[in-house]
Write a protein that holds these residues in place. Structure first.
Motif, PDB file in Angstrom:
ATOM      1  N   SER A   1      -5.165  39.251 -39.901  1.00 44.79           N
ATOM      2  CA  SER A   1      -5.695  39.332 -41.263  1.00 44.79           C
ATOM      3  C   SER A   1      -7.099  38.741 -41.372  1.00 44.79           C
ATOM      4  CB  SER A   1      -4.776  38.580 -42.228  1.00 44.79           C
ATOM      5  OG  SER A   1      -3.506  39.172 -42.298  1.00 44.79           O
ATOM      6  N   LEU A   2      -7.485  37.932 -40.410  1.00 44.85           N
ATOM      7  CA  LEU A   2      -8.809  37.309 -40.421  1.00 44.85           C
ATOM      8  C   LEU A   2      -9.683  38.048 -39.413  1.00 44.85           C
ATOM      9  CD1 LEU A   2     -10.299  34.798 -41.712  1.00 44.85           C
ATOM     10  CD2 LEU A   2      -9.912  33.691 -39.502  1.00 44.85           C
ATOM     11  N   VAL A   3     -10.617  38.860 -39.905  1.00 47.78           N
ATOM     12  CA  VAL A   3     -11.460  39.646 -39.015  1.00 47.78           C
ATOM     13  C   VAL A   3     -12.822  38.979 -38.859  1.00 47.78           C
ATOM     14  CG1 VAL A   3     -10.281  41.787 -39.598  1.00 47.78           C
ATOM     15  CG2 VAL A   3     -12.327  41.133 -40.879  1.00 47.78           C
ATOM     16  N   THR A   4     -13.464  39.279 -37.740  1.00 45.90           N
ATOM     17  CA  THR A   4     -14.769  38.702 -37.413  1.00 45.90           C
ATOM     18  C   THR A   4     -15.828  39.765 -37.586  1.00 45.90           C
ATOM     19  OG1 THR A   4     -13.718  37.230 -35.801  1.00 45.90           O
ATOM     20  CG2 THR A   4     -16.107  37.529 -35.627  1.00 45.90           C
ATOM     21  N   ARG A   5     -16.772  39.543 -38.494  1.00 45.13           N
ATOM     22  CA  ARG A   5     -17.825  40.510 -38.789  1.00 45.13           C
ATOM     23  C   ARG A   5     -19.139  40.091 -38.124  1.00 45.13           C
ATOM     24  NH1 ARG A   5     -16.394  43.355 -43.582  1.00 45.13           N
ATOM     25  NH2 ARG A   5     -14.280  44.121 -43.155  1.00 45.13           N
ATOM     26  N   PHE A   6     -19.917  41.107 -37.709  1.00 43.15           N
ATOM     27  CA  PHE A   6     -21.216  40.879 -37.068  1.00 43.15           C
ATOM     28  C   PHE A   6     -22.313  41.567 -37.883  1.00 43.15           C
ATOM     29  CE2 PHE A   6     -18.526  41.186 -33.019  1.00 43.15           C
ATOM     30  CZ  PHE A   6     -18.368  39.811 -32.916  1.00 43.15           C
ATOM     31  N   SER A   7     -23.461  40.932 -37.979  1.00 42.81           N
ATOM     32  CA  SER A   7     -24.639  41.565 -38.578  1.00 42.81           C
ATOM     33  C   SER A   7     -25.882  40.823 -38.095  1.00 42.81           C
ATOM     34  CB  SER A   7     -24.566  41.531 -40.109  1.00 42.81           C
ATOM     35  OG  SER A   7     -24.440  40.209 -40.589  1.00 42.81           O
ATOM     36  N   LEU A   8     -26.995  41.537 -38.050  1.00 45.47           N
ATOM     37  CA  LEU A   8     -28.251  40.931 -37.627  1.00 45.47           C
ATOM     38  C   LEU A   8     -28.895  40.230 -38.820  1.00 45.47           C
ATOM     39  CD1 LEU A   8     -29.810  43.594 -35.218  1.00 45.47           C
ATOM     40  CD2 LEU A   8     -28.226  41.726 -34.731  1.00 45.47           C
ATOM     41  N   LYS A   9     -29.160  38.966 -38.653  1.00 45.59           N
ATOM     42  CA  LYS A   9     -29.685  38.141 -39.748  1.00 45.59           C
ATOM     43  C   LYS A   9     -31.029  38.661 -40.238  1.00 45.59           C
ATOM     44  CE  LYS A   9     -30.575  33.296 -40.972  1.00 45.59           C
ATOM     45  NZ  LYS A   9     -29.622  33.312 -42.092  1.00 45.59           N
ATOM     46  N   GLY A  10     -31.153  38.780 -41.559  1.00 50.40           N
ATOM     47  CA  GLY A  10     -32.410  39.165 -42.178  1.00 50.40           C
ATOM     48  C   GLY A  10     -32.725  40.643 -42.130  1.00 50.40           C
ATOM     49  N   ARG A  11     -31.810  41.465 -41.618  1.00 49.52           N
ATOM     50  CA  ARG A  11     -32.073  42.909 -41.532  1.00 49.52           C
ATOM     51  C   ARG A  11     -31.103  43.667 -42.428  1.00 49.52           C
ATOM     52  NH1 ARG A  11     -33.296  43.937 -35.058  1.00 49.52           N
ATOM     53  NH2 ARG A  11     -33.993  41.797 -34.591  1.00 49.52           N
ATOM     54  N   SER A  12     -31.563  44.804 -42.918  1.00 49.77           N
ATOM     55  CA  SER A  12     -30.724  45.592 -43.822  1.00 49.77           C
ATOM     56  C   SER A  12     -30.850  47.073 -43.496  1.00 49.77           C
ATOM     57  CB  SER A  12     -31.116  45.342 -45.283  1.00 49.77           C
ATOM     58  OG  SER A  12     -32.463  45.744 -45.506  1.00 49.77           O
ATOM     59  N   ASP A  13     -29.867  47.826 -43.934  1.00 47.22           N
ATOM     60  CA  ASP A  13     -29.841  49.273 -43.758  1.00 47.22           C
ATOM     61  C   ASP A  13     -29.401  49.883 -45.089  1.00 47.22           C
ATOM     62  OD1 ASP A  13     -27.896  51.768 -43.152  1.00 47.22           O
ATOM     63  OD2 ASP A  13     -29.515  51.726 -41.680  1.00 47.22           O
TER      64      ASP A  13
END
Length: 435
Positions: free
Chosen positions: A100-112
């Motif tokens: 139930s606890l998932v780990t999310r990834f994203s590049l800091k300071g960037r958007s799409d």
């Protein structure tokens, strides 16, 4: 004759009351359908429930209605993350980190503009902890806590936990150096259908991004890309209000959690460097979850009944409003047909302070901003389902701890809560536990 009829009616009433009393004490409480479903709608609800609960399998398989799992995935059923349609938990009974606890990834300071964030180039948007045969899983989550003490003016002290999420056993190399790691706890599903039907105008009428009324509250809607229409809509689901509809949210969960393709996400959940994942067999259908099945699951989620609140603590309800909690946890919202509902949320984004920042942007939501969490049913999750994790990453073990983590725009309400007498604090908590 009259006596026998009256006795039969009394017995029927007693059985109905016994059935109701039994239901409100069982884990089936959050799995009941709305009243007044037609025969066709009931059949559709049951179909959606079956696809929600029964496991999916890898392709190729004789089970063609449920094949296509993965190749990379975290869970093989929806209910794995949303037990009994309630919120998830951080740990399983044996002390391991829950699915139930998932780990999310994203590049800091960037958007799409279409995803709301930029995923890690190797591991994508979310860590997949499982792989089908022959496909290495991506990695495993790690989680440690540091202790944070909070004190009340009356001298009472309470221990809080700040989570420090991480990953280990990465099978495809290192994360990008700019990748941020953020945990997300699967939320409760009841009430989503009603939130889906609230008009945009009702949500937007509560926006105050510049805090013109000087009350310290500056909520704003998240405007997000909708893959169904290809337009920008008002977000209302997920912890940062980054999904505009139930259908979108369900399709996203199929894609990220189970590796299943839909018309909204027709490509495998693999990055360009994961060759084994890209070369894995497809399901027999062009899409793992055709629109009929996607719509059935969406219908099931949208028609889950809100449990009736307990007889409320009138003093606690009054104090909840007086100390400022109701400024964001809006008790009443109007529906397009003029009826009202009581989600205890404005569905807007609010700055919750540095302590709850996760370093992740999602469309207009910045690192500190979170959608006001609906509170209806929150007490039933605790008393009936024994679910005791709160906030986006499950750090809070009680409703009281969740309140004490509030910062930013909620700082004044938090401090007002802390300044209450112990008796009055208990009244507020009892009110919330009855919702």
């Amino acid at each position: 004759m009259f006596f026998r009829i009256a006795t039969a009616i009394a017995l029927m009433g007693a059985c109905a009351l016994a059935s109701h009393d039994y239901l409100i004490q069982t884990k089936a409480l959050l799995s009941q359908a709305d009243d007044n479903l037609s025969a066709e709608e009931t059949e559709r609800f049951i179909l959606g429930k079956s696809f929600f609960r029964i496991p999916w399998v890898e392709a190729p398989s004789a089970t063609t209605a449920r094949d296509g799992l993965g190749p990379l995935f975290s869970a093989n059923t929806c209910i794995s993350c949303h037990p009994h349609n309630g919120a998830g938990s951080v740990y399983t009974a044996d002390g391991t980190i829950s699915r139930s606890l998932v780990t999310r990834f994203s590049l800091k300071g960037r958007s799409d503009p279409k995803r709301g964030f930029v995923p890690d180039p190797v591991y994508g948007a979310q860590l997949s902890i499982n792989g089908v045969r022959g496909i290495p899983f991506e990695g495993k989550p790690t989680l440690v806590y540091e202790t944070v003490m909070s004190s009340y003016p009356d001298g009472t002290r309470i221990e809080l936990r700040r989570p420090l999420p991480g990953v280990k056993e990465l099978n495809y190399g290192a994360l990008h150096p700019d990748t941020t790691i953020s945990n997300r706890l699967a939320p409760a599903l009841v009430g989503m259908g009603l939130l889906n039907r609230i008009g945009d105008g009702e949500i937007l009428s509560r926006e105050d991004p510049d805090d013109r009324n000087r009350d310290g509250i500056s909520g704003r809607a998240n405007r997000v890309y909708d893959p169904i229409t290809g337009t920008t809509l008002i977000g209302r689901f997920t912890w940062k209000a980054s999904a505009p509809s139930i259908r979108h949210q369900v399709a996203s969960a199929f894609h990220n959690d189970m590796g299943l393709t839909t018309s909204l996400y027709p490509m495998k959940n693999c990055t360009s460097v994961q060759k084994e994942c890209l070369d894995a067999p497809h399901g027999r259908d062009a899409l793992d979850v055709p629109d009929e099945r996607l719509d059935a699951v969406s219908f099931y989620v949208s028609r889950l009944r809100i449990p009736e609140p307990a007889i409320g603590n009138a003093k606690g309800k009054k104090l909840f409003a007086q100390i400022g909690c109701a400024a964001c946890h809006t008790p009443v919202m109007a529906m397009p047909d003029g009826k009202t509902i009581a989600p205890y949320s404005d569905l807007l984004l609010h700055d919750m302070g540095e302590a709850l920042s996760d370093g992740r942007r999602e469309f207009d939501a910045d690192e500190h901003e979170w959608r006001t969490q609906p509170l209806w049913g929150i007490g039933k999750r605790t008393t009936v389902l024994n679910q005791r994790n709160y906030l986006h990453d499950g750090r809070a073990r009680t409703i009281e701890e969740a309140i004490l983590w509030h910062g930013g725009e909620a700082s004044a309400a938090r401090e007002s809560f802390k300044s209450l007498s112990r008796f009055d604090r208990r009244a507020v908590l009892q009110f919330l536990e009855g919702l």
